[in-house]
Design a protein around this motif. Structure first.
Motif, PDB file in Angstrom:
ATOM      1  N   ALA A  31       0.817  -1.218   0.000  1.00 23.36           N
ATOM      2  CA  ALA A  31       0.000   0.000   0.000  1.00 23.36           C
ATOM      3  C   ALA A  31       0.845   1.259   0.000  1.00 23.36           C
ATOM      4  N   THR A  32       2.150   1.161   0.345  1.00 25.40           N
ATOM      5  CA  THR A  32       2.991   2.356   0.401  1.00 25.40           C
ATOM      6  C   THR A  32       3.568   2.752  -0.950  1.00 25.40           C
ATOM      7  N   ASN A  33       3.575   1.806  -1.918  1.00 25.42           N
ATOM      8  CA  ASN A  33       4.218   2.126  -3.194  1.00 25.42           C
ATOM      9  C   ASN A  33       3.351   1.809  -4.405  1.00 25.42           C
ATOM     10  N   THR A  34       2.032   1.544  -4.211  1.00 23.07           N
ATOM     11  CA  THR A  34       1.100   1.333  -5.320  1.00 23.07           C
ATOM     12  C   THR A  34      -0.112   2.219  -5.113  1.00 23.07           C
ATOM     13  N   GLY A  35      -0.984   2.243  -6.115  1.00 30.23           N
ATOM     14  CA  GLY A  35      -2.188   3.054  -6.025  1.00 30.23           C
ATOM     15  C   GLY A  35      -1.890   4.517  -6.305  1.00 30.23           C
ATOM     16  N   VAL A  36      -2.822   5.380  -5.903  1.00 33.72           N
ATOM     17  CA  VAL A  36      -2.691   6.816  -6.172  1.00 33.72           C
ATOM     18  C   VAL A  36      -1.500   7.363  -5.382  1.00 33.72           C
ATOM     19  N   PRO A  37      -0.526   7.997  -6.045  1.00 32.64           N
ATOM     20  CA  PRO A  37       0.635   8.531  -5.335  1.00 32.64           C
ATOM     21  C   PRO A  37       0.241   9.602  -4.325  1.00 32.64           C
ATOM     22  N   ALA A  38       1.025   9.729  -3.271  1.00 28.78           N
ATOM     23  CA  ALA A  38       0.784  10.771  -2.273  1.00 28.78           C
ATOM     24  C   ALA A  38       0.867  12.140  -2.924  1.00 28.78           C
ATOM     25  N   GLY A  39       0.003  13.058  -2.496  1.00 28.76           N
ATOM     26  CA  GLY A  39       0.028  14.433  -2.985  1.00 28.76           C
ATOM     27  C   GLY A  39      -0.852  14.693  -4.186  1.00 28.76           C
ATOM     28  N   VAL A  40      -1.460  13.643  -4.790  1.00 27.60           N
ATOM     29  CA  VAL A  40      -2.335  13.855  -5.945  1.00 27.60           C
ATOM     30  C   VAL A  40      -3.695  14.329  -5.456  1.00 27.60           C
ATOM     31  N   THR A  41      -4.171  15.450  -6.013  1.00 33.43           N
ATOM     32  CA  THR A  41      -5.491  15.984  -5.672  1.00 33.43           C
ATOM     33  C   THR A  41      -6.538  15.314  -6.562  1.00 33.43           C
ATOM     34  N   LEU A  42      -7.587  14.761  -5.932  1.00 34.13           N
ATOM     35  CA  LEU A  42      -8.601  14.009  -6.677  1.00 34.13           C
ATOM     36  C   LEU A  42      -9.887  14.813  -6.799  1.00 34.13           C
ATOM     37  N   THR A  43     -10.521  14.716  -7.961  1.00 32.47           N
ATOM     38  CA  THR A  43     -11.785  15.403  -8.238  1.00 32.47           C
ATOM     39  C   THR A  43     -12.923  14.382  -8.217  1.00 32.47           C
ATOM     40  N   PRO A  44     -14.002  14.609  -7.443  1.00 32.45           N
ATOM     41  CA  PRO A  44     -15.099  13.627  -7.370  1.00 32.45           C
ATOM     42  C   PRO A  44     -15.738  13.375  -8.739  1.00 32.45           C
ATOM     43  N   SER A  45     -16.197  12.115  -8.954  1.00 33.77           N
ATOM     44  CA  SER A  45     -16.827  11.749 -10.225  1.00 33.77           C
ATOM     45  C   SER A  45     -17.708  10.520 -10.002  1.00 33.77           C
ATOM     46  N   GLY A  46     -18.719  10.384 -10.890  1.00 34.54           N
ATOM     47  CA  GLY A  46     -19.511   9.152 -10.928  1.00 34.54           C
ATOM     48  C   GLY A  46     -18.914   8.194 -11.943  1.00 34.54           C
ATOM     49  N   ASP A  47     -19.762   7.316 -12.549  1.00 31.15           N
ATOM     50  CA  ASP A  47     -19.285   6.387 -13.582  1.00 31.15           C
ATOM     51  C   ASP A  47     -18.547   7.159 -14.675  1.00 31.15           C
ATOM     52  N   VAL A  48     -17.476   6.539 -15.217  1.00 29.84           N
ATOM     53  CA  VAL A  48     -16.707   7.160 -16.296  1.00 29.84           C
ATOM     54  C   VAL A  48     -16.748   6.234 -17.500  1.00 29.84           C
ATOM     55  N   VAL A  49     -17.246   6.725 -18.632  1.00 29.60           N
ATOM     56  CA  VAL A  49     -17.284   5.971 -19.884  1.00 29.60           C
ATOM     57  C   VAL A  49     -16.357   6.683 -20.872  1.00 29.60           C
ATOM     58  N   ILE A  50     -15.293   6.013 -21.330  1.00 30.62           N
ATOM     59  CA  ILE A  50     -14.279   6.641 -22.174  1.00 30.62           C
ATOM     60  C   ILE A  50     -14.441   6.123 -23.599  1.00 30.62           C
ATOM     61  N   THR A  51     -14.799   7.009 -24.519  1.00 33.89           N
ATOM     62  CA  THR A  51     -15.040   6.618 -25.910  1.00 33.89           C
ATOM     63  C   THR A  51     -14.082   7.301 -26.888  1.00 33.89           C
ATOM     64  N   GLN A  52     -13.182   8.143 -26.368  1.00 32.32           N
ATOM     65  CA  GLN A  52     -12.244   8.867 -27.233  1.00 32.32           C
ATOM     66  C   GLN A  52     -10.903   8.147 -27.254  1.00 32.32           C
ATOM     67  N   ALA A  53     -10.467   7.727 -28.447  1.00 37.87           N
ATOM     68  CA  ALA A  53      -9.181   7.056 -28.591  1.00 37.87           C
ATOM     69  C   ALA A  53      -8.055   7.970 -28.149  1.00 37.87           C
ATOM     70  N   GLY A  54      -7.064   7.406 -27.427  1.00 39.70           N
ATOM     71  CA  GLY A  54      -5.904   8.163 -26.996  1.00 39.70           C
ATOM     72  C   GLY A  54      -6.137   9.039 -25.791  1.00 39.70           C
ATOM     73  N   ALA A  55      -7.341   8.992 -25.163  1.00 36.45           N
ATOM     74  CA  ALA A  55      -7.632   9.855 -24.024  1.00 36.45           C
ATOM     75  C   ALA A  55      -6.784   9.461 -22.821  1.00 36.45           C
ATOM     76  N   VAL A  56      -6.422  10.471 -21.976  1.00 41.59           N
ATOM     77  CA  VAL A  56      -5.737  10.245 -20.707  1.00 41.59           C
ATOM     78  C   VAL A  56      -6.648  10.769 -19.608  1.00 41.59           C
ATOM     79  N   VAL A  57      -7.063   9.867 -18.706  1.00 44.59           N
ATOM     80  CA  VAL A  57      -7.951  10.241 -17.609  1.00 44.59           C
ATOM     81  C   VAL A  57      -7.152  10.100 -16.319  1.00 44.59           C
ATOM     82  N   SER A  58      -7.078  11.213 -15.539  1.00 44.41           N
ATOM     83  CA  SER A  58      -6.209  11.216 -14.366  1.00 44.41           C
ATOM     84  C   SER A  58      -6.823  12.041 -13.255  1.00 44.41           C
ATOM     85  N   GLY A  59      -6.519  11.682 -11.998  1.00 43.34           N
ATOM     86  CA  GLY A  59      -6.841  12.517 -10.849  1.00 43.34           C
ATOM     87  C   GLY A  59      -8.303  12.554 -10.480  1.00 43.34           C
ATOM     88  N   LEU A  60      -9.059  11.455 -10.709  1.00 38.17           N
ATOM     89  CA  LEU A  60     -10.472  11.439 -10.350  1.00 38.17           C
ATOM     90  C   LEU A  60     -10.699  10.541  -9.130  1.00 38.17           C
TER      91      LEU A  60
END
Length: 844
Positions: free
Chosen positions: A11-40
């Motif tokens: 748990a100390t070296n996997t998952g969301v890195p320390a210091g990352v600010t997260l933005t609340p979200s519901g279900d995420v459906v990604i339909t755009q090729a090459g998209a980068v989704v981060s910090g949710l």
């Protein structure tokens, strides 16, 4: 050679890195090729439907079927440095997956799931921490699950901790097709029944190119690896997995230098099997002699091994030991002779054991010659003393006609002697039969005619006592055929009857109907006789018989009364057919006392007996929605069956208030407080009424997706069958569930499926689940294939007539077994096909 690793993923070296600010979200459906989704901070699930998508640095809390789902055919997906919490429950209350699909999965922290990662082909799984597996229902926990139909998967540098004693850290099997080119190297893997599996016993497809190398393993219930039915490589691994797992999330997890403690080893030769017993051992038990030329061997061997059976030095067949180490083998036809039977066991590595201890069986199928009776003497007690010869050491039985009156055993020279029980006055035809040590029975000897009377006794060799003019005993009419309809009521639709009885051997038997002689028969050497009448008129007949020996006729036998009735009853009249709760109650009139059979087409729906006033009614089982046409026949006591009635056709699942709606029961979940939750589907935003049998127990309302749920009251003490109805705003029933939610009492219940789609929960106890033809699409959620609460499935023989027939229609589907015939299916949840055997099924 020693190997050094960096700190293991935790748990100390996997998952969301320390210091990352997260933005609340519901279900995420990604339909755009090459998209980068981060910090949710995602409360819901992620669905990747386009190529080359990267999902990173996100926290996902999901109660869906999977935290991240990558659509089939999507390529280039990357999921990295994400924290995935499966909440321990899928939508149906069981378990879910962390990640499903093809892609590259790096540095993720995955927990509270049933299965951590279920990859597709061409996947890389590296540096992930999969731990604290949790699910409802009856889960089969796997850190990584590869269930067939997949290839080209790399699993490297992960920490996979299964805290349960089932199933694995890494599961590889062929349940859904072949598996090829999977490398599992330099991982920390602990727990499960076996920590890693490469198991070819779940299907017929191949498993090739699989290797487990340089991993750190341990902590499993049964062993580090189960490699069965394939040539997967397991080499250079270490047994320090449990110790390393204890350092995770502490400062002690700072790197490891170890040397292999499990170098490749020569596969172990299995222990010699044992032949524990054989059957049938006819004649004298334990003497190793049988009159059966096919025998069944029962034994033990290494679990999963191939058992070869030998007769002397000739191999005569093979069997496979079960997971419990038991095996059975039925021989082909064996010759009459002594057979020396042994067995060997060969494991999946090709190593063969020494031979078992030999079991000697002598097959003797030849009956001995008929005994001879050398002398017969009548003594003062009206007993007959007989002596003679037969096969040495055989058992002698002496008969008066068909009645056994004495026994003896021949000596080593074959001599025997019997003193019968006291006999009645008259002539007696005595015979003897011999049974050898294998259980073969000879033909009867030539009869001797012993006469018991009032004259001089004690004569030798004549077989008589008295003057010899005493009338023979009255014969007997033992039975008649055919006794159609209700057996034993002596009412038949057969006009030509066969009478069977006993009399003095070789005597003449006269058969009478009342005072009219119908004909004669001759008793055979055993005293048995048969007589077939000419065609008899309808009515009551009183049959008697007399016996004549040397011109002297006996008294008449006890009369046998038979009523002949060849007239079929009139067809039933169907009067009404009200419907309720997906059933129809059909009533009508017919001949009093006759048996009514109600049909839909050729399918029998129910039976009843007509009352003395001619009225009857039958309530059908649950029926599918739509129009149904019923007919009926009446069968009288003699077995005569009427023509079909005129049809009657009630609609099921509809009312005059409007059209039909589809209502189904889809799931049942029992709770520790003896209540249960029943779930189903219907039209959106509609009212659902629930019934336990015909008793209303409450209601529910469907949501916008058409799903409904109902919490029962305390169900303890008896079994229950819940059905559902959808009603419109005028309270008219517009739809009824095709099947039922059936819940046992916790004792040994019999749950009988309907023709609709049933969900069954037997609970504790040895339950029986019954299925007739056209049983629908049913589910048993808690089938127990072993243990003190061993459940049983009973199929009508019109569906399956043998265990082999069931197996030919059964398949492993993930963790479930599906048995399919036509459009009907039976799903056994959380059941392994290879664990089922013939004791799990009955056929009626």
């Amino acid at each position: 050679m020693a190997t050094t690793t960096n700190a293991w993923p935790d748990a100390t070296n996997t998952g969301v890195p320390a210091g990352v600010t997260l933005t609340p979200s519901g279900d995420v459906v990604i339909t755009q090729a090459g998209a980068v989704v981060s910090g949710l901070n995602i409360t819901g699930s992620v669905y990747i439907k386009a190529d080359n998508v990267t999902l990173e640095n996100c926290k996902i809390t999901s109660g869906g079927w999977a935290g991240v789902t990558i659509d089939s055919g999507v390529t280039g997906a990357v999921v990295q440095n994400c924290t995935i919490d499966g909440t321990g429950r899928a939508p149906d209350g069981t378990g879910n997956q962390g990640i499903m699909g093809s892609g590259t999965f790096i540095g993720n922290n995955i927990f509270n799931v049933e299965n951590g990662i279920v990859p597709g082909s061409n996947s890389v799984i590296q540096g992930n921490y999969i731990h604290d597996l949790q699910a409802g229902g009856s889960p089969h926990y796997d850190g990584i699950q590869i269930d067939g139909g997949l290839s080209n998967i790399q699993i490297t540098g992960n920490s996979i901790i299964n805290q349960w004693g089932w199933t694995s850290a890494v599961m590889i099997d062929n349940g859904f097709g072949p598996v090829s080119n999977v490398t599992v190297t330099n991982n920390l893997l602990t727990g499960g029944a076996y920590t890693v599996y490469a198991d070819s016993n779940l299907g017929t497809a191949s498993i090739t190119g699989v290797s487990f190398t340089n991993n750190h393993v341990g902590g499993a219930q049964y062993g580090d690896a189960l490699i069965r039915g394939n040539n997967s490589v397991f080499t250079g691994n270490y047994t320090d997995g449990a110790q390393l797992a204890s350092t995770l999330n502490t400062s002690a997890n700072s790197g490891t230098t170890t040397s292999p403690t499990m170098p490749p080893a020569t596969p172990e030769v299995p222990a010699a099997p044992g032949i524990a017993s054989w059957s049938p051992d006819t004649g004298k038990t334990g003497d190793g002699i049988t009159d059966a030329n096919q025998i069944t061997l029962h034994g033990t061997a290494a679990a999963g091994s191939t058992v070869k059976v030998y007769d002397g030095s000739t191999q005569i067949g093979t069997a496979t030991a079960t997971s419990a180490g038991s095996w059975d083998y039925i021989t082909k036809v064996l010759t009459d002779a002594k057979h020396t039977l042994t067995a060997t066991a060969t494991n999946s590595s090709g190593q063969t054991s020494a031979a078992s201890a030999a079991v000697a069986v002598t097959v003797d199928t030849k009956a001995p010659a008929a005994p001879t009776i050398a002398s017969d003497t009548v003594n003062a007690a009206n007993q007959v003393v007989l002596s003679g010869a037969a096969e040495a050491n055989s058992a002698i039985k002496v008969f008066d006609g068909t009645t056994q009156i004495g026994t003896a055993t021949t000596n080593s020279s074959g001599a025997w002697s019997v003193t019968t029980s006291a006999l009645s006055a008259g002539s007696h035809a005595l015979t003897a039969k011999a049974t050898d040590v294998a259980g073969n029975v000879s033909a009867a000897s030539t009869a001797v005619d012993a006469v018991i009377g009032s004259g001089t006794t004690g004569s030798t060799g004549s077989g008589t006592s008295g003057t010899g003019t005493t009338a023979p005993a009255a014969p007997k009419i033992a039975s008649f055929s055919n006794d159609t309809g209700t057996a034993g009521d002596h009412i038949t639709s057969d006009k030509t009857l066969t009478l069977a009885g006993t009399a003095v051997a070789n005597s003449t038997v006269k058969v009478l109907d009342g005072a009219t002689q119908l004909g004669t028969a001759t008793a055979d050497a055993n005293g048995a006789w048969h007589y077939t009448t000419a065609a008899l008129p309808d009515g009551k007949h009183s049959f008697t018989a007399t016996d004549t020996v040397s011109g002297v006729t006996s008294k008449a036998s006890t009369a046998l009364d038979v009523t002949v009735d060849t007239a079929a009853p009139d067809a039933p009249v169907l009067l009404s057919d009200p419907t309720t709760h997906n059933r129809a109650t059909v009533s009508g009139t017919a001949e009093a006392g006759s048996l009514i059979k109600l049909y839909e087409g050729a399918t029998l729906l129910g039976t009843t007996t007509v009352a003395s006033d001619g009225d009857w009614s039958v309530t059908t089982p649950n029926l599918k929605h739509g129009s149904h046409t019923f007919t009926a026949t009446a069968t009288d006591a003699a077995g005569n069956t009427s023509a079909l009635s005129q049809p009657i056709d009630p609609p099921i699942g509809s009312h005059s208030g409007g059209g039909t709606s589809t209502v189904e029961v889809t799931n049942v979940r029992q709770h520790s407080d003896y209540t249960a939750t029943i779930k189903g589907t219907a039209d959106p935003n509609s009212e659902i009424k629930l019934y336990d049998g015909s008793t209303s127990v409450g209601s529910s309302t469907t949501d916008a997706d058409g799903k409904w749920s109902f919490q029962t009251s305390d169900l303890s003490g008896k079994s229950h069958a819940f059905t559902a109805e959808q009603v419109d705003t005028a309270d008219h029933v517009v739809g009824t569930s095709s099947g039922a939610a059936m819940i046992g009492s916790g004792r040994s219940d019999t749950l009988t499926g309907t023709t609709g789609n049933d969900v069954m929960v037997g609970k504790a106890g040895a339950d029986t689940f019954q299925f007739a033809s056209n049983f629908g699409q049913d589910v048993i959620k808690d089938f127990a294939a072993r243990g003190p609460s061993h459940d049983t499935i009973e199929f009508s023989k019109s569906v399956f007539d043998s265990f082999a027939s069931v197996l030919s229609h059964a398949a492993q589907s993930g963790h479930d077994v599906v048995i399919a015939t036509g459009s009907d299916t039976l799903t056994l949840k959380n059941t392994q096909l290879d664990k089922l055997n013939s004791h799990d099924f009955h056929f009626a």
